[in-house]
Scaffold this active site. Sequence first.
Site, short mmCIF file in Angstrom:
data_model
loop_
_atom_site.label_atom_id
_atom_site.label_comp_id
_atom_site.label_asym_id
_atom_site.label_seq_id
_atom_site.Cartn_x
_atom_site.Cartn_y
_atom_site.Cartn_z
N THR A 197 21.71 4.81 42.10
CA THR A 197 20.69 4.65 43.16
C THR A 197 21.17 3.54 44.09
O THR A 197 21.04 3.42 45.32
CB THR A 197 19.30 4.24 42.84
OG1 THR A 197 19.26 2.99 41.95
CG2 THR A 197 18.57 5.21 41.80
N VAL A 246 16.76 3.58 47.35
CA VAL A 246 15.30 4.32 47.49
C VAL A 246 15.27 5.08 46.27
O VAL A 246 15.19 6.23 46.15
CB VAL A 246 14.91 5.00 48.64
CG1 VAL A 246 13.50 5.27 48.71
CG2 VAL A 246 15.44 3.95 49.92
N HIS A 247 15.23 4.28 44.88
CA HIS A 247 15.64 4.76 43.61
C HIS A 247 14.93 6.34 43.32
O HIS A 247 15.61 7.00 43.14
CB HIS A 247 15.05 3.91 42.45
CG HIS A 247 15.38 2.64 42.80
ND1 HIS A 247 16.55 2.08 42.42
CD2 HIS A 247 14.81 1.61 43.09
CE1 HIS A 247 16.70 0.70 42.67
NE2 HIS A 247 15.60 0.35 43.22
N ASP A 248 13.65 6.07 43.65
CA ASP A 248 12.83 7.28 43.18
C ASP A 248 13.05 8.58 43.88
O ASP A 248 13.05 9.77 43.53
CB ASP A 248 11.33 7.09 43.13
CG ASP A 248 11.04 5.73 42.16
OD1 ASP A 248 11.82 5.50 41.58
OD2 ASP A 248 9.77 5.58 42.29
N LEU A 250 15.81 9.44 45.36
CA LEU A 250 17.20 10.15 44.95
C LEU A 250 16.90 10.94 43.84
O LEU A 250 17.54 12.11 43.83
CB LEU A 250 18.32 8.68 44.60
CG LEU A 250 19.63 9.37 44.25
CD1 LEU A 250 20.18 10.05 45.51
CD2 LEU A 250 20.57 8.21 43.80
#
Length: 318
Positions: A197, A246-248, A250
Site C-alpha cells: 500500500t 489508501v490501504h483498503d 488498493l
Amino acid sequence: MPRKLILDVDTGTDDAVAIMLAALHPELELVGCTTVNGNVPVEHCTDNTLRVLDHIGRGDIPVFEGLARPLVRPDFPLPRRERDLSGRYHPDTLPVPPTALRKQATGAVEFLIETYRTATEEIALVPVAPLSNIAAALALDPRFVQRVPEVVIMGGAHALGNVTPSAEFNIWADPEAAAMVFAAGFAKITLVPLDATHRALITREHCTELDALGTPAAQAAAAFIGHRIVAHDEHQKQAVPHSTPVHDALAAGSLVAPSLITTRRLHVAVETAGVLTVGRTVIDTHFRGRHAPNCDVAFDADAAGFAALLMRAFAAKA
Ligand code: RIB
Ligand code: CA
C-alpha cells in the site's frame, strides 16, 4: 459478469474510499458491508459506512454491524483510532452528511455465515479491518472456511509497521483473530500489506483531479484522501511528498485489477505472544519454516494504475 464481494470494514477514511470503489465500479458487485471495531468504535464504523453509501446513492447495499471488541483481549488494544491520523474533522465521524439509513437487524457474523452457506455464486471476502468478525465466523461455523472461495485481506507488513515498529494496525488490533484466519486453511488468500500500500501513494495533485470530477464520490474521495495527506505529512511522511497510502482501496481494487499488485506465494503466520512483536505478520520470505505457503503476498503496487482506477470509478454517477 461483475465480481461479487463482501467488504469487512472499520470505516475510516481509507475504508470509505474502498467502499465507494466497490459500490461504484461496474465490474464489482458489493453484496454487503460488515463492520467491526477498529479505526473508530464499531457503531461509528457502521454510521460512517451508511453515510458513505447514502452519499453516493448506494443506500441499497446492506450494512451489518459486527464485533465491538477483539476476540480475546477485551481491553486490548488501547484505541489508536483514526483520531491519530484524522486531520481536522471530528474523529469518529466522516465529513459526509448524516443519513436516515439504518443497519440491518442481523449481525455481521450471522450474515457472513448465512451468505456463504447459501451462496450459489462466488463471493470474495475482503476484510480491510481487524479480523474479529472473520475469526468469529470460523469459530461458529466449521464449514465457513471451505465455503469462502477467496479472501483478500488488507493488513500486516514485512518491512514496515505503522502502529508499532513491527506491526500493522488491522492485525495488531486483534492478533488472535488474525492468527486464526491465516491458519484456517482458506483456499485462496491474497494479503495486501503496508509494503504494497505504501507503493501506491495518492498525492495532493490526484485529490485536485478527483475533486474536479465533480461527482459526490470523487469529491468525497478527494476530501477523505486530503485529510489522510495532512495527517501523514504530520505523523508518517511518505516517500512521495504530500501523499498517502489508501490501504483498503488498493486491496478492493486488486480484486478487479489484479495487475495492480505484485505478489509472491508465501507462508504467513501472526505473532500473538511477543512483547515487542505482538500482531506482527511473520512472512517466510526465504522459506525457512516448515509450512507450505498459505497466501499470495503483495510487495509492490502500480501507483499510476491505482490512481487511474479511482479516477475512472469515481467519474461515473451511481
Ligand atoms: O493499517 C492500515 C489499516 O488500519 C487500514 O485498514 C485502516 O483503515 C485501518 O483499519
Ligand atoms: Ca480499514
